[in-house]
Design a protein around this motif. Structure first.
Motif, PDB file in Angstrom:
ATOM      1  N   GLY A 113       0.808  -1.209   0.000  1.00 35.17           N
ATOM      2  CA  GLY A 113       0.000   0.000   0.000  1.00 35.17           C
ATOM      3  C   GLY A 113       0.842   1.261   0.000  1.00 35.17           C
ATOM      4  O   GLY A 113       0.549   2.231  -0.720  1.00 35.17           O
ATOM      5  N   LEU A 114       1.899   1.284   0.802  1.00 35.26           N
ATOM      6  CA  LEU A 114       2.782   2.448   0.821  1.00 35.26           C
ATOM      7  C   LEU A 114       3.467   2.631  -0.528  1.00 35.26           C
ATOM      8  O   LEU A 114       3.698   3.756  -0.980  1.00 35.26           O
ATOM      9  CB  LEU A 114       3.823   2.297   1.929  1.00 35.26           C
ATOM     10  CG  LEU A 114       3.285   2.388   3.363  1.00 35.26           C
ATOM     11  CD1 LEU A 114       4.385   2.051   4.360  1.00 35.26           C
ATOM     12  CD2 LEU A 114       2.721   3.773   3.651  1.00 35.26           C
ATOM     13  N   SER A 115       3.778   1.532  -1.177  1.00 38.75           N
ATOM     14  CA  SER A 115       4.365   1.614  -2.520  1.00 38.75           C
ATOM     15  C   SER A 115       3.354   2.170  -3.515  1.00 38.75           C
ATOM     16  O   SER A 115       3.709   2.925  -4.429  1.00 38.75           O
ATOM     17  CB  SER A 115       4.848   0.234  -2.965  1.00 38.75           C
ATOM     18  OG  SER A 115       5.826  -0.272  -2.073  1.00 38.75           O
ATOM     19  N   PHE A 153       0.344   6.059   9.725  1.00 37.36           N
ATOM     20  CA  PHE A 153      -0.055   7.296   9.060  1.00 37.36           C
ATOM     21  C   PHE A 153       1.109   8.257   8.825  1.00 37.36           C
ATOM     22  O   PHE A 153       1.177   8.906   7.786  1.00 37.36           O
ATOM     23  CB  PHE A 153      -1.163   7.989   9.848  1.00 37.36           C
ATOM     24  CG  PHE A 153      -2.493   7.285   9.798  1.00 37.36           C
ATOM     25  CD1 PHE A 153      -2.671   6.168   8.993  1.00 37.36           C
ATOM     26  CD2 PHE A 153      -3.567   7.736  10.547  1.00 37.36           C
ATOM     27  CE1 PHE A 153      -3.893   5.501   8.941  1.00 37.36           C
ATOM     28  CE2 PHE A 153      -4.790   7.095  10.497  1.00 37.36           C
ATOM     29  CZ  PHE A 153      -4.961   5.975   9.694  1.00 37.36           C
ATOM     30  N   ALA A 154       1.994   8.369   9.788  1.00 35.28           N
ATOM     31  CA  ALA A 154       3.102   9.326   9.652  1.00 35.28           C
ATOM     32  C   ALA A 154       3.964   8.987   8.440  1.00 35.28           C
ATOM     33  O   ALA A 154       4.313   9.879   7.640  1.00 35.28           O
ATOM     34  CB  ALA A 154       3.948   9.344  10.924  1.00 35.28           C
ATOM     35  N   LEU A 155       4.302   7.708   8.280  1.00 32.76           N
ATOM     36  CA  LEU A 155       5.128   7.306   7.146  1.00 32.76           C
ATOM     37  C   LEU A 155       4.361   7.465   5.841  1.00 32.76           C
ATOM     38  O   LEU A 155       4.925   7.886   4.824  1.00 32.76           O
ATOM     39  CB  LEU A 155       5.602   5.869   7.314  1.00 32.76           C
ATOM     40  CG  LEU A 155       6.493   5.315   6.193  1.00 32.76           C
ATOM     41  CD1 LEU A 155       7.728   6.188   5.988  1.00 32.76           C
ATOM     42  CD2 LEU A 155       6.912   3.876   6.493  1.00 32.76           C
ATOM     43  N   ALA A 156       3.072   7.136   5.864  1.00 32.38           N
ATOM     44  CA  ALA A 156       2.261   7.276   4.650  1.00 32.38           C
ATOM     45  C   ALA A 156       2.264   8.723   4.170  1.00 32.38           C
ATOM     46  O   ALA A 156       2.391   9.006   2.970  1.00 32.38           O
ATOM     47  CB  ALA A 156       0.836   6.807   4.911  1.00 32.38           C
ATOM     48  N   LYS A 157       2.160   9.657   5.104  1.00 30.58           N
ATOM     49  CA  LYS A 157       2.174  11.077   4.720  1.00 30.58           C
ATOM     50  C   LYS A 157       3.556  11.497   4.235  1.00 30.58           C
ATOM     51  O   LYS A 157       3.685  12.302   3.309  1.00 30.58           O
ATOM     52  CB  LYS A 157       1.721  11.925   5.901  1.00 30.58           C
ATOM     53  CG  LYS A 157       0.233  11.787   6.209  1.00 30.58           C
ATOM     54  CD  LYS A 157      -0.212  12.701   7.343  1.00 30.58           C
ATOM     55  CE  LYS A 157      -1.715  12.593   7.565  1.00 30.58           C
ATOM     56  NZ  LYS A 157      -2.191  13.462   8.663  1.00 30.58           N
ATOM     57  N   GLU A 158       4.584  10.940   4.851  1.00 31.57           N
ATOM     58  CA  GLU A 158       5.945  11.238   4.406  1.00 31.57           C
ATOM     59  C   GLU A 158       6.160  10.784   2.973  1.00 31.57           C
ATOM     60  O   GLU A 158       6.885  11.421   2.205  1.00 31.57           O
ATOM     61  CB  GLU A 158       6.940  10.542   5.340  1.00 31.57           C
ATOM     62  CG  GLU A 158       8.397  10.731   4.969  1.00 31.57           C
ATOM     63  CD  GLU A 158       9.330   9.930   5.878  1.00 31.57           C
ATOM     64  OE1 GLU A 158      10.384   9.490   5.388  1.00 31.57           O
ATOM     65  OE2 GLU A 158       8.998   9.736   7.062  1.00 31.57           O
ATOM     66  N   LEU A 159       5.501   9.691   2.588  1.00 34.08           N
ATOM     67  CA  LEU A 159       5.683   9.121   1.252  1.00 34.08           C
ATOM     68  C   LEU A 159       4.708   9.673   0.218  1.00 34.08           C
ATOM     69  O   LEU A 159       4.800   9.314  -0.954  1.00 34.08           O
ATOM     70  CB  LEU A 159       5.569   7.598   1.323  1.00 34.08           C
ATOM     71  CG  LEU A 159       6.648   6.898   2.153  1.00 34.08           C
ATOM     72  CD1 LEU A 159       6.379   5.401   2.231  1.00 34.08           C
ATOM     73  CD2 LEU A 159       8.038   7.164   1.595  1.00 34.08           C
ATOM     74  N   GLY A 160       3.772  10.521   0.656  1.00 26.55           N
ATOM     75  CA  GLY A 160       2.908  11.155  -0.340  1.00 26.55           C
ATOM     76  C   GLY A 160       1.435  11.244  -0.022  1.00 26.55           C
ATOM     77  O   GLY A 160       0.701  11.952  -0.721  1.00 26.55           O
TER      78      GLY A 160
END
Length: 391
Positions: A225-227, A250-257
């Motif tokens: 999903g993050l990809s 959520f924090a990483l997801a926002k960092e990735l876009g």
């Protein structure tokens, strides 16, 4: 293919170019469905015609491997060495191999590319006739092309898996199931390009074909999903919603876009209704990366009527849900489009090296997907962490 994010690293001896002898090494064997992996000493035979023996440096842990030993899924053949998300170094080559030599860094490919069949010659698909009768990559690559195995343990034949079997310190693959990659690439990162990253990223880029300025939603913020989030961002989406019940992601997801992250448990109404309200009628592209029937339903229903599309990457575990899924997709397809993310559209031999090159050029953040790095004998713990959704 469902989410990775964990790595296991076999304890490797110093690299030596070997002769064509049987190698004894460690491998994780699934002796039967529903049981933990057993770390055993196995014998790995030398490669035959157009085969390569690879010393695995690192391998990702993916839900597809878990599906293969889950009794809820159609069981494969046992005993088997699983793993399909690895990277390593060519140890030796069999007769007829001309494109690889000992010392090359490589990624085994569960989706082969022979380059000659009608599928490989068509731009419409990334399938290859090397997968027996074009059924499924999971069930149809349990032996080498000549119908035999290169693995034995305790005098018993051990089956291969998806043409790769990366849960072994050494594995043997067909020449058409291997990609040579940048010699400077870190194998403990680029192994994720073998499945998890390329599946999610490609679901957005190749399958959904996300357009600039569009609104997207990604269900499930594991490695795949993050990809997919990264793929939506690379395609120029103006808004990317990430959906997961684990707010730690959520924090990483926002960092990735991701521009918005939502936990369905925070709302009293179905998440698809929330998304429709937030996006003035629904998203342009939905990508489902979990494999849950109810989530697939939500993904189809939150797209904009008339042009919205939904890409289903996840694989549902319960076969009895098939009728329910077929019905909801039938209703949805009257007004919208449904795609299935089969290896996310990459022609493997030619595209995997390009993805590695893009990673080396920092075009996407692959390192962020590695959540744990464990020694090979902790493989069962890696699966526990994956099932717990630890990040």
């Amino acid at each position: 293919m469902p989410a990775p994010g964990l790595l296991t690293s076999p304890v490797l001896s110093p690299y030596v170019i070997a002769t064509s002898k049987v190698i004894k090494c460690k491998a994780a064997i699934a002796w039967e469905a529903g049981k933990p992996f057993s770390i055993e000493e196995v014998e790995v035979a030398p490669p035959k015609n157009h085969e390569i023996r690879v010393k695995i440096a690192a391998t990702g842990v993916c839900h597809t491997d878990a599906h293969a030993v889950n009794p809820c899924f159609k069981a494969g053949l046992f005993p088997v060495i699983l793993g399909h998300e690895g990277a390593g170094i060519v140890e030796s080559t069999g007769p007829g191999v001309t494109k690889f030599k000992p010392g090359d860094k490589v990624i085994p490919l569960y989706m082969p590319q022979c380059g000659n069949c009608k599928f490989c010659l068509s731009p419409k698909t990334n399938l290859c006739e090397k997968i027996s009768k074009i059924k499924t990559p999971i069930s149809d690559q349990d032996l080498m092309p000549d119908g035999t195995s290169r693995f034995t343990c305790k005098g018993k034949q051990i089956y291969h898996f998806m043409g790769t079997s990366t849960f072994s310190e050494y594995t043997v693959v067909a020449e058409t199931s291997l990609a040579k990659i940048d010699a400077a690439s870190p194998l403990d990162k680029v192994c994720l390009i073998g499945c998890g990253f390329s599946t999610g990223y490609g679901a957005a880029i190749n399958t959904a074909k996300v357009k600039p300025g569009s609104i997207c939603v990604v269900f499930g913020l594991g490695g795949v999903g993050l990809s997919a989030v990264m793929g939506c961002k690379a395609a120029g989406a103006s808004r990317i919603l990430g959906i997961d019940i684990n707010t730690n992601k959520f924090a990483l997801a926002k960092e990735l876009g991701a521009t918005d992250c939502l936990n369905p448990r925070d709302f009293k109404k179905p998440i698809q209704e929330v998304i429709i309200e937030m996006t003035n009628g629904g998203v342009d592209f939905a990508i489902e990366c979990i494999g849950n029937i109810d989530v697939m339903k939500a993904a189809t229903e939150c797209t904009s009527v008339g042009w919205g599309s939904c890409t289903l990457v996840g694989v549902p575990a319960v076969s009895s849900a098939g009728a329910k899924l077929s019905f909801l997709l039938y209703k949805f397809s009257l007004f919208n489009l449904v795609y299935y993310g089969l290896a996310a559209g990459w022609k493997s031999v030619e595209c995997v090296p390009k993805l590695v090159t893009d990673y080396m050029a920092k075009k996407f953040n692959l390192d962020a997907l590695v959540t744990y790095t464990l020694p090979f004998d902790k493989l069962n713990e890696a699966f526990d962490l994956m099932h717990e959704g630890k990040r």
